[in-house]
Design a protein around this motif. Structure first.
Motif, mmCIF file in Angstrom:
data_model
loop_
_atom_site.group_PDB
_atom_site.id
_atom_site.type_symbol
_atom_site.label_atom_id
_atom_site.label_comp_id
_atom_site.label_asym_id
_atom_site.label_seq_id
_atom_site.Cartn_x
_atom_site.Cartn_y
_atom_site.Cartn_z
ATOM 1 N N ASN A 1 0.864 -1.180 0.000
ATOM 2 C CA ASN A 1 0.000 0.000 0.000
ATOM 3 C C ASN A 1 0.897 1.225 0.000
ATOM 4 O O ASN A 1 1.768 1.353 0.854
ATOM 5 N N TRP A 2 0.701 2.160 -0.934
ATOM 6 C CA TRP A 2 1.636 3.279 -1.112
ATOM 7 C C TRP A 2 1.716 4.153 0.146
ATOM 8 O O TRP A 2 2.794 4.577 0.554
ATOM 9 N N TRP A 3 0.581 4.409 0.743
ATOM 10 C CA TRP A 3 0.551 5.254 1.946
ATOM 11 C C TRP A 3 1.347 4.614 3.073
ATOM 12 O O TRP A 3 2.112 5.274 3.772
ATOM 13 N N PHE A 4 1.195 3.300 3.218
ATOM 14 C CA PHE A 4 1.897 2.593 4.284
ATOM 15 C C PHE A 4 3.380 2.457 3.973
ATOM 16 O O PHE A 4 4.223 2.490 4.881
ATOM 17 N N ILE A 5 3.690 2.313 2.695
ATOM 18 C CA ILE A 5 5.101 2.165 2.299
ATOM 19 C C ILE A 5 5.893 3.418 2.687
ATOM 20 O O ILE A 5 7.051 3.339 3.114
ATOM 21 N N LYS A 6 5.252 4.573 2.561
ATOM 22 C CA LYS A 6 5.952 5.820 2.923
ATOM 23 C C LYS A 6 6.314 5.828 4.408
ATOM 24 O O LYS A 6 7.406 6.265 4.788
ATOM 25 N N LEU A 7 5.391 5.335 5.240
ATOM 26 C CA LEU A 7 5.686 5.233 6.677
ATOM 27 C C LEU A 7 6.777 4.204 6.929
ATOM 28 O O LEU A 7 7.673 4.388 7.756
ATOM 29 N N LEU A 8 6.674 3.103 6.190
ATOM 30 C CA LEU A 8 7.607 1.991 6.370
ATOM 31 C C LEU A 8 9.021 2.386 5.969
ATOM 32 O O LEU A 8 10.002 1.969 6.597
ATOM 33 N N LEU A 9 9.152 3.199 4.917
ATOM 34 C CA LEU A 9 10.483 3.608 4.459
ATOM 35 C C LEU A 9 11.186 4.441 5.523
ATOM 36 O O LEU A 9 12.395 4.323 5.717
ATOM 37 N N LYS A 10 10.398 5.260 6.223
ATOM 38 C CA LYS A 10 10.995 6.057 7.293
ATOM 39 C C LYS A 10 11.530 5.136 8.396
ATOM 40 O O LYS A 10 12.629 5.315 8.917
ATOM 41 N N ARG A 11 10.708 4.167 8.763
ATOM 42 C CA ARG A 11 11.108 3.218 9.807
ATOM 43 C C ARG A 11 12.318 2.416 9.354
ATOM 44 O O ARG A 11 13.231 2.159 10.132
ATOM 45 N N PHE A 12 12.324 2.029 8.077
ATOM 46 C CA PHE A 12 13.450 1.275 7.534
ATOM 47 C C PHE A 12 14.721 2.122 7.580
ATOM 48 O O PHE A 12 15.815 1.608 7.854
ATOM 49 N N PHE A 13 14.595 3.392 7.318
ATOM 50 C CA PHE A 13 15.740 4.297 7.395
ATOM 51 C C PHE A 13 16.318 4.317 8.808
ATOM 52 O O PHE A 13 17.534 4.262 9.007
#
Lengths: 183, 186
Positions: B122-134
């Protein structure tokens, strides 16, 4: 005439002098003593300013410092101490500003640390990419020189990136509505 | 009647209270509108797993410690056995880098499943996830650099390419460990 706070029986109301910040993306609302959105949020605008500042700092380093050896009189340990001391001082100053708004040291350190991490990452990545592109470092460069160039370049990038990033973000935030900011 | 400093009449107090309640209702209306807008923008299906979104949003000290411990546990092998390091020079740098990217993508998919119990993106969730991954990547990288220095795989006299290759190798293992540890814990 003295201003008296009258509280309703329902949940506490935000004081008119406080700043309410809404984050539409995460559905969060924060009530601060004054506007610290330039520390709280990191958006495309802040990223662009950090990138621009890093680029200017790198240009300065590559054009004037890299070949001239201007910082040769500083040893690696001294450079490291300078960078760390500068970072810690800046962190303490911004934490103090955030603490005045949030009234909580842990939260303010968290806000400021997260914010500074993004700016630092932009500066570091800019250094690595532009150094490789311009040939300042290559695969055969010793780590001694890579670290030395990195520390000097970070100092120069910070001179431009930090005022541009934090300063312009703060100024841009002043143009928004005073009490309510909807993102 | 002339009001002295701090001397309010009942009417004044009632007026003030009315104004404050009016402002409160205005703020509530605005909040309701904002919440409606957010709800509209989120897929109905994803709205059900709102808890996952709030969990992924906040990277707490516990999450940081989990990532560090997982990375250390999995990267403990280089302390005991130095043989794997003899094979690193035989591997092509671009191949090592592509393996690293592949593992990063696998980790993003694993994190997506960890929070949402679904493999679809889900694009919206991926944006949150990328921050966490960072945050996870940076935390693990800090520790891995220390490990590399301790086992003398990162020092002043090695070339940038060798340092980069050593970092890629150990960072891949460390990331794998950090995510696996939190996955096992859940």
């Amino acid at each position: 005439m003295a201003k008296k706070k009258i509280r309703s029986k329902e949940e506490d109301l935000p004081d008119k002098s406080k700043h309410v910040s809404y984050n539409l993306h995460f559905r969060e609302a924060h009530i601060d003593n004054f506007n610290i959105d330039f520390l709280r949020y990191y958006n495309k605008k802040e990223f662009f300013f950090a990138l621009l500042g890093s680029f200017l700092g790198f240009l300065l380093w590559r054009r004037f410092v890299f070949l001239s050896g201007y910082f040769d009189w500083l040893s690696l340990n001294q450079l490291y101490l300078l960078v760390v001391a500068g970072g810690v001082c800046f962190f303490l100053i911004t934490t103090f500003i955030a603490h005045l708004a949030v009234n909580n040291i842990v939260k303010s350190a968290r806000i400021v640390g997260r914010r500074g991490l993004f700016t630092f990452t932009v500066m570091a990545v800019t250094f690595v990419l532009l150094s490789l592109l311009t040939g300042a470092i290559n695969k055969d460069t010793l780590m001694l020189y890579v670290i030395r160039y990195f520390l000097i370049c970070i100092m120069l990038e910070a001179v431009f990136a930090v005022p541009l990033d934090y300063g312009l973000a703060f100024v841009a935030g002043l143009w928004d509505k005073k009490d309510k900011k909807i993102r | 009647m002339k009001k002295s400093k701090g001397n309010w009449t009942l009417e004044d107090i009632k007026k003030k209270e009315e104004n404050l309640l009016k402002e409160l209702s205005e703020v509530k209306v605005l909040e309701h509108i904002l919440i409606k807008k957010v709800d509209k923008s989120i897929n109905k299906e994803e709205a059900k797993s709102r808890k996952a979104y709030f969990e992924v949003m906040h990277f707490s000290f516990n999450d940081f410690a989990q990532a560090i411990i997982g990375a250390c546990v999995f990267s403990f092998a280089p302390f005991l056995d130095t043989d794997p390091w003899n094979y690193i020079p035989l591997i092509n740098t671009m191949f090592l880098f592509s393996i690293h990217i592949f593992f990063m993508l696998c980790i993003i998919i694993a994190l997506n499943y960890e929070f949402r119990d679904k493999f679809n993106l889900n694009w919206w969730f991926i944006k949150l996830l990328l921050k966490r991954f960072f945050y996870i990547y940076f935390s693990v990288a800090m520790v891995m650099c220390l490990v590399l220095v301790l086992i003398a795989r990162l020092d002043y006299l090695i070339t940038a390419e060798t340092a980069f290759r050593n970092f890629l190798a150990i960072q891949t293992v460390g990331l794998f460990g950090a995510v696996t540890f939190s996955f096992l814990k859940k």
